[in-house]
Design an enzyme around this catalytic site. Structure first.
Site, PDB file in Angstrom:
ATOM      1  N   LYS A 168     -76.723  46.299  -1.018  1.00  0.00           N
ATOM      2  CA  LYS A 168     -75.919  47.501  -1.530  1.00  0.00           C
ATOM      3  C   LYS A 168     -77.277  47.795  -2.101  1.00  0.00           C
ATOM      4  O   LYS A 168     -77.906  48.148  -2.897  1.00  0.00           O
ATOM      5  CB  LYS A 168     -74.747  47.290  -2.933  1.00  0.00           C
ATOM      6  CG  LYS A 168     -74.073  48.419  -2.869  1.00  0.00           C
ATOM      7  CD  LYS A 168     -73.000  47.357  -4.108  1.00  0.00           C
ATOM      8  CE  LYS A 168     -71.856  48.623  -4.405  1.00  0.00           C
ATOM      9  NZ  LYS A 168     -70.888  48.056  -5.142  1.00  0.00           N
TER      10      LYS A 168
ATOM     11  N   GLU B  21     -55.495  41.209  -8.253  1.00  0.00           N
ATOM     12  CA  GLU B  21     -54.323  41.760  -9.027  1.00  0.00           C
ATOM     13  C   GLU B  21     -53.394  40.737  -9.683  1.00  0.00           C
ATOM     14  O   GLU B  21     -52.631  40.291 -10.501  1.00  0.00           O
ATOM     15  CB  GLU B  21     -53.818  42.930  -8.901  1.00  0.00           C
ATOM     16  CG  GLU B  21     -55.176  43.430  -9.468  1.00  0.00           C
ATOM     17  CD  GLU B  21     -55.733  44.384  -7.565  1.00  0.00           C
ATOM     18  OE1 GLU B  21     -56.928  44.893  -7.250  1.00  0.00           O
ATOM     19  OE2 GLU B  21     -55.828  43.543  -6.471  1.00  0.00           O
TER      20      GLU B  21
ATOM     21  N   ARG C 227     -49.902  46.794  -6.890  1.00  0.00           N
ATOM     22  CA  ARG C 227     -50.158  45.568  -6.396  1.00  0.00           C
ATOM     23  C   ARG C 227     -49.569  44.331  -7.893  1.00  0.00           C
ATOM     24  O   ARG C 227     -48.853  43.832  -6.817  1.00  0.00           O
ATOM     25  CB  ARG C 227     -50.920  44.941  -6.064  1.00  0.00           C
ATOM     26  CG  ARG C 227     -51.798  46.698  -5.812  1.00  0.00           C
ATOM     27  CD  ARG C 227     -53.744  46.230  -5.274  1.00  0.00           C
ATOM     28  NE  ARG C 227     -53.467  45.537  -3.821  1.00  0.00           N
ATOM     29  CZ  ARG C 227     -54.754  45.048  -3.014  1.00  0.00           C
ATOM     30  NH1 ARG C 227     -55.985  45.866  -3.636  1.00  0.00           N
ATOM     31  NH2 ARG C 227     -54.783  44.174  -2.286  1.00  0.00           N
TER      32      ARG C 227
END
Length: 667
Positions: free
Chosen positions: A283, A369, A397
């Site tokens: 990244k 979640e 969610r």
């Protein structure tokens, strides 16, 4: 002219040599740093997928072959390679979206950009191609390693592995991070593969040895690289991770080597069955400030200096997230039963400070979640008080778990929703405008919306004292509003912010919309219309004092930055009718639409949520020329004279404290 300027679509990549592809990758890296530093956006993730994305578009024929990104914040390179190189208005109204958007290009498929859904999309698309005889079309899902922490990914893998006749390629972009370092057993396994000396030593020494022998040897090396990947994966026992799934595994592959990625992807494409390609990337690759950023490697940035990576303008004031973060540590110091839970967003939601102070009392469950909510119910059953910190858009969610696992079992769990309301540049999938409408249908839930930092601290302290039902604390993105003191407070916690001599209009504000409500009241009072502005603080359930205040006013206006359908205003109107109060209610909020990216101010203006527009509409309602019409004056009073004052007697409200009572009682 640069190579990038000549790329108008994926097929323009076909004639480039290996050396030119390396040059193109560097041009894209320079372009992203230059452009995103001007507008802000997801910089680090895109710097990490440049070579990987080039290789995908070299091997596959988008849009005939479908490419799905999980999540879409890593799609900037894809946009560049599919003819979208005007980044001047990135994430601004009229400019490119920060995520894939079908209206921009036929190359974009999935817009939602909620992690861990790509494999289910790929499963469905590939099944459709198979069932309709389109066997020559492939589906590519680019899934970050962080998304593998989500249960939906494994549900999809279970189904994909049950039917091995489809051209479905899963590219695992393994950079060891989602926002911050990826956690969990999967992350530990991949990290072991990524750092295993056996793999890195063999790969680097082989490449170095062949390179010394010149161009023919390098070509031969690229030809046998696929076999080397398979050898290494077997030698390091890496296939054990996927062996029970019956899916072919290729890797690990250097995700920053275009040739290596092409070899692996070509093998996967020609296998004619589901394949996992494991690509190791970094990244922020190639940009020092991003690589060196320990927090999130420039996952998302505002406007920055492209050389130093430093913000070009310092924020003036504290953020809502920062205030919550400090307040949580304060509560945790006072109450050792408080534990924190986050879904791969430790720093973005502000739980990092509690984790630093109490490392054993904060749990990162990954992008899961649903699991977070039910695990919290279990923690509550065990005698703790969990605080689950999420972005408001992601609480959607976990609705079933909040309803059936938390509320049904009367679990004392607090959900803290950051980025609630209109968030602006991140677009439709990231606005936090549904939480109020969705969550208020949960029996016995209690929802707080602080208007400023003082109220945030206060309402958090109240929330953690509730042990028999779920509580919710929601606040917006950005800097916290200036403190807005109350004139008085009722016994049930409702606060009065503005009060006039006339009881014409009751303005009920939700959270930070309080400042707008005060502005509206001042405009109305200048027109001779009396307005009372209140902040319920706890917007669900509706407090009794709100009902009594509505009873004595001629018109009720509710202002919220969630959707109007099923919002707080709707709840208030229903409770008023149940109490026999016939005062008309005008519920103001955002429309039940998927709202494109724009600034928060632009979106609110489009919805009519400006003080000027609201005040104009209320004047018309009081005069009877706009529906809903204000109730006629009682006691034979006259209509207000616009521009003047009125002496209409104020009715008493049961339970109201008066100025003579001194300070409002603190709960």
């Amino acid at each position: 002219m640069s190579l990038l300027e000549n790329i108008h679509g994926p097929r323009d990549l076909d004639g480039l040599s290996s050396e030119q592809l390396v040059q193109l990758a560097q041009e894209i890296r320079d372009f992203l740093v230059s452009e995103v530093s001007r507008t802000g956006g997801h910089l680090g993730p895109n710097l990490g997928v440049i070579e990987l994305t080039i290789a995908i578009h070299r091997v596959f024929e988008s849009p005939r072959d479908s490419i799905v990104f999980d999540t879409g914040h890593q799609s900037y390179v894809h946009k560049l390679l599919t003819g979208r190189q005007d980044f001047a208005g990135l994430r601004q109204r009229g400019g490119l979206a920060g995520y894939p958007q079908r209206s921009e290009s036929p190359h974009d498929i999935v817009e939602s950009s909620h992690a861990s859904s790509s494999l289910s999309w790929a499963d469905g698309i590939s099944r459709a191609y198979d069932m309709t005889g389109q066997h020559d079309r492939a589906v590519v899902a680019v899934v970050g390693d962080g998304a593998l922490t989500g249960g939906m990914t494994w549900e999809a893998l279970n189904n994909i592995s049950d039917d091995n006749t489809r051209r479905l390629i899963i590219v695992v972009n393994d950079n060891g991070r989602s926002y911050a370092p990826t956690i969990g057993g999967m992350a530990k396994f991949l990290s072991n593969v990524r750092t295993r000396p056996m793999y890195t030593t063999l790969q680097k020494s082989s490449e170095k040895a062949f390179s010394r022998l010149g161009s023919p040897a390098r070509a031969f090396y690229r030809g046998v690289r696929g076999g080397l990947h398979g050898f290494l994966s077997r030698f390091t026992d890496n296939e054990a991770l996927y062996s029970n799934l019956d899916i072919k595994y290729i890797g690990p592959v250097d995700g920053h080597d275009v040739d290596a990625m092409q070899e692996a992807l070509t093998q996967a494409r020609d296998h004619n069955a589901p394949v996992i390609v494991h690509a190791i990337t970094q990244k922020g690759k190639g940009y020092g400030p991003a690589v060196d950023d320990v927090a999130d490697q420039f996952h998302a940035v505002g406007k920055i200096d492209p050389i130093t990576g430093e913000p070009v303008t310092a924020s003036e004031g504290d953020s809502w997230t920062g205030i919550f973060s400090d307040a949580l540590v304060h509560e945790a110091e006072r109450n050792d039963k408080i534990v924190g839970i986050t879904a791969a967003m430790l720093r973005p939601t502000g739980l990092h400070r509690m984790a630093e102070r109490f490392p054993k009392r904060v749990h990162d469950v990954g992008i899961a979640e649903q699991h977070a909510a039910t695990s919290a119910a279990g923690l509550a059953f065990g005698g703790l008080h969990p605080i689950v910190a999420l972005y408001a858009t992601f609480v959607n969610r976990a609705f079933d778990q909040i309803l059936m696992d938390v509320a049904l079992h009367k679990a004392g769990v607090t959900f803290v929703l950051d980025r609630a309301g209109v968030t602006g540049p991140d677009g439709p999938s990231h606005h936090g405008i549904w939480d109020l409408a969705i969550l208020q249908v949960v029996p016995h839930i209690r929802i707080a919306a602080p208007r400023d930092a003082v109220r945030l601290r206060e309402e958090l302290a109240e929330a953690v004292r509730v042990e028999d039902a779920p509580t919710v604390l929601r606040f917006p993105k950005g800097l916290v509003n200036p403190e807005l003191p109350a004139i008085r407070r009722f016994d049930d916690g409702v606060e009065v912010l503005v009060e006039s001599e006339r009881n014409d209009v009751l303005i009920i504000t939700v959270g930070p919309m309080a400042a707008m409500g005060v502005d509206v009241a001042e405009r109305l009072q200048a027109q001779g219309i009396g307005a009372t502005v209140i902040d319920p603080r706890w917007v669900v359930p509706v407090a009794q004092s709100v009902i009594e205040l509505a009873r004595e006013h001629r018109l009720v206006i509710t202002i919220e930055d969630g959707i109007r359908v099923g919002g707080v205003g709707t709840r208030i109107r229903q409770d008023l009718r149940a109490a026999g109060v016939d005062t008309a209610v005008d519920e103001l909020g955002v429309p039940d639409e998927f709202i494109d990216h724009a600034s928060r101010e632009q979106i609110l203006s489009d919805a009519g949520l400006t003080a000027q527009q609201i005040a104009r509409d209320v004047v018309d309602q009081v005069l009877g020329s706009r529906i809903p019409v204000a109730r006629p004056l009682s006691n034979d009073g006259d209509e207000p004279s616009l521009g003047g004052d009125s002496d209409e007697e104020q009715h008493a409200v049961p339970g109201r404290t008066t100025k003579a009572d001194g300070d409002a009682e603190q709960l």
